[in-house]
Structures are given as C-alpha cells and as structure tokens.
Write an enzyme that holds these catalytic residues in place. Structure first.
Site, PDB file in Angstrom:
ATOM      1  N   SER A 181       0.862  -1.184   0.000  1.00 52.18           N
ATOM      2  CA  SER A 181       0.000   0.000   0.000  1.00 52.18           C
ATOM      3  C   SER A 181       0.894   1.228   0.000  1.00 52.18           C
ATOM      4  O   SER A 181       2.076   1.156   0.332  1.00 52.18           O
ATOM      5  CB  SER A 181      -0.895   0.004   1.244  1.00 52.18           C
ATOM      6  OG  SER A 181      -1.521   1.269   1.425  1.00 52.18           O
ATOM      7  N   TYR A 194      -2.476  -0.799  10.334  1.00 49.77           N
ATOM      8  CA  TYR A 194      -2.407  -1.021   8.884  1.00 49.77           C
ATOM      9  C   TYR A 194      -1.029  -0.659   8.349  1.00 49.77           C
ATOM     10  O   TYR A 194      -0.429  -1.415   7.573  1.00 49.77           O
ATOM     11  CB  TYR A 194      -3.484  -0.190   8.195  1.00 49.77           C
ATOM     12  CG  TYR A 194      -3.645  -0.462   6.718  1.00 49.77           C
ATOM     13  CD1 TYR A 194      -4.297  -1.605   6.270  1.00 49.77           C
ATOM     14  CD2 TYR A 194      -3.129   0.415   5.769  1.00 49.77           C
ATOM     15  CE1 TYR A 194      -4.445  -1.868   4.916  1.00 49.77           C
ATOM     16  CE2 TYR A 194      -3.272   0.170   4.415  1.00 49.77           C
ATOM     17  CZ  TYR A 194      -3.930  -0.971   3.995  1.00 49.77           C
ATOM     18  OH  TYR A 194      -4.066  -1.217   2.649  1.00 49.77           O
TER      19      TYR A 194
END
Length: 328
Positions: A181, A194
């Site tokens: 990501s 995350y």
C-alpha cells in the site's frame, strides 16, 4: 473529462515546476557559495540545476516504456486473498488473459460468495484452493496442490500474510508480486496497525528480492493508493461496529483521558473515508499484470491518484518537518 494519466502528468509537472521555483530562490545562492569555496565556476551550479530539473520533468512526463512481455500460454499464477477485493479481481483478470489461476480463498470451506463465484466459472484454468495464509499447514498444502512441475514456472501473487522464503519453492524461475500500500511508504493518523503491516510487506519484499536473486526470482511490490470504494474494504457498518467495540472495551482511565468527544470526532473522520477513493481497480490490475508479464518488471508500482503520489514523494524525500507541516 481528461484521462487519469493526462491529469497525473499535468499535476506532477506542475508540482515539479512549483518545487523548482520555491527552491530556485535559495538553493542556487547556497550552491554557488559552496562551489566558490571549493574553487568551481559558479555557472556550473546553475547548469546542473537545470539539467536535474529537465531529467525530473522528462521522467514524470514519459509514459511507461514497453519492456517486452512473456508468453502467457502454459503459465500459472498462485494468488492469495481471492475471496474479495484485489485478490478476487486479480484472479478473474489473469484468468481472462489466459493464465492458469490457483486462487487461494480463506472461506472456501464455508462456501462464501467470493470463492463460490470463482468455482462457478467451471474452468480448467481456475482452481480454487482453501488457504489461510496464517496457517503453515494450509500454506504447504496449497503449494503442494499446484504440483511440482507447475511450481517451477509459477507466479506468486501474495495479497497478505507473513511468510518466509521457504514458501517459494526452491528452483522456481518465476515471480513474486506482493500487494502492499502507499501506507507502506508513509504513515498517517488512525492507521498505525495497517501501516505497520504494510511497512512489513515492503521490508520483507526487499529482503526476499535479495535472497531469491540467485534463483532468478523477481520480486515486485504493488503500492495501491486509496481504493476504499472499489474494494469495499471499509464501510460505515464496519466503522460503527469497530468503534463501539473499541470504546466499550477501553479501560475507564483511557476513556477519561481521551474523552468521548475526541473519540467521536476521529470516528466521524473514519466514516468520511468510506466514500472516498477510486472506484475502479483497473490501475492496480494493470500494474500487477505488468509485474507478472514484463521481461523487466519494476521493483515498485504506484497505482494511485496524482495527489497521493505527490504526498508520498513529499513524505519520503523531504525532511519530516516539512512533510508534517504540510499534512498534519
């Protein structure tokens, strides 16, 4: 409406011009002073600045140069996380291109919709396997299901999970594509778990690339931007359920320190993210395809909107004090 590549080029070139103007007032004077102290001609500094700027603009504005493609026929891909999101879309996309797809699904044994949809394709080239990437037993069983011959020419697309290079069969001459990501390159408020996981994927991918080079295995990382709407990874129901659980289970001292108003304000911010981001995962699929099929795949791919790409460059290349002032 202008296409995303055109908008990206326009915004990035504008950003480079703005950055050059901002630095242009102070940087040349500073470099001229340093050059004078070192005994170099002052004019060489200006020429160097112009040259670097020209190369940067050329890099930003130049479309991706074709680097040749491998033959798809007879090639296999092993993909994790195919129940939904990027994994599910990647499995269908690569199958359509002609690959034999081994689609690992967490909920295959429970007959959930994602795995069931792939099985209902009833194709000899779509093989759905039960796979919990946190279970070493299931990982080993899934890799064995690919078959020894297939393993040696298989592409592994890992959407998540932690594993070691033993999960990539020795003697492989294929690829590993890890989905990380943009938050594997920069942090953000309310994203700590995350970001930690994605930073780990980034670091592991670099290590794996070094370790597997001797076997001819190429490792690439896909760093998607904001695709919340496209993947449905975050919904208002998920935010509401998680928020209720977090507040209910927080110790009284923590609730008192933070206060309900502060907590509600941040949860409202999380709810606002649920309707944000790109609505089409095709940019991610295109980059995964390039990483798999190109003779010379890139180490990292950045399928994201221009403003996120600029933010990532600012936060990873400029001093933290500047990035923090701009974004926090």
């Amino acid at each position: 409406m202008a296409s995303l590549p055109f908008v990206r080029v326009a915004l990035l070139v504008s950003f480079s011009v703005l950055l050059t103007v901002l630095l242009g007032f102070g940087l040349p004077a500073l470099l001229n002073a340093v050059a004078k102290c070192c005994g170099f001609p002052e004019t060489s500094v200006t020429e160097c600045i112009v040259g670097v700027y020209f190369i940067f603009v050329l890099y930003v504005a130049t479309p991706r140069i074709p680097r040749g493609s491998i033959e798809v026929k007879g090639k296999s891909v092993f993909i994790t996380g195919c129940d939904s999101g990027f994994g599910h879309a990647t499995a269908k996309h690569l199958h359509k291109l002609g690959f034999t797809v081994f689609a690992g699904c967490l909920f295959k044994d429970k007959g959930e919709r994602g795995s069931k949809e792939l099985e209902e394709m009833q194709s000899d080239r779509m093989k759905v396997v039960q796979l919990d990437v946190c279970s070493e037993e299931q990982v080993n069983r899934a890799v064995e299901s690919v078959g020894r011959g297939e393993q040696r020419r298989c592409v592994y697309v890992w959407r998540g999970g932690v594993y070691d290079h033993g999960d990539v069969p020795p003697g492989v001459r294929g690829r590993v594509v890890n989905l990380a990501s943009m938050y594997g390159r920069m942090g953000n408020a309310l994203r700590s778990p995350y970001c930690v996981s994605k930073y780990g994927v980034e670091a592991f991918s670099d290590c794996l690339r070094y370790e597997m080079k001797a076997w001819g295995v190429k490792v690439s990382v896909i760093e998607p931007g904001n695709f919340i709407v496209a993947t449905g990874i975050l919904t208002r129901d998920i935010v509401a359920t998680t928020a209720d659980k977090l507040w209910r289970e927080a110790p009284p001292g923590v609730q008192e320190d933070y206060g309900h108003a502060h907590f509600d304000r941040h949860m409202a911010m999380m709810r606002s993210y649920c309707s944000s981001g790109q609505k089409d995962v095709q940019p991610v699929l295109d980059d995964i395809t390039d990483a798999i099929t190109s003779h010379r795949p890139f180490t990292r791919y950045n399928p994201m909107e221009p403003h996120w790409w600029i933010r990532m460059q600012v936060m990873t290349h400029l001093p933290a004090v500047i990035a923090d002032r701009l974004y926090f």
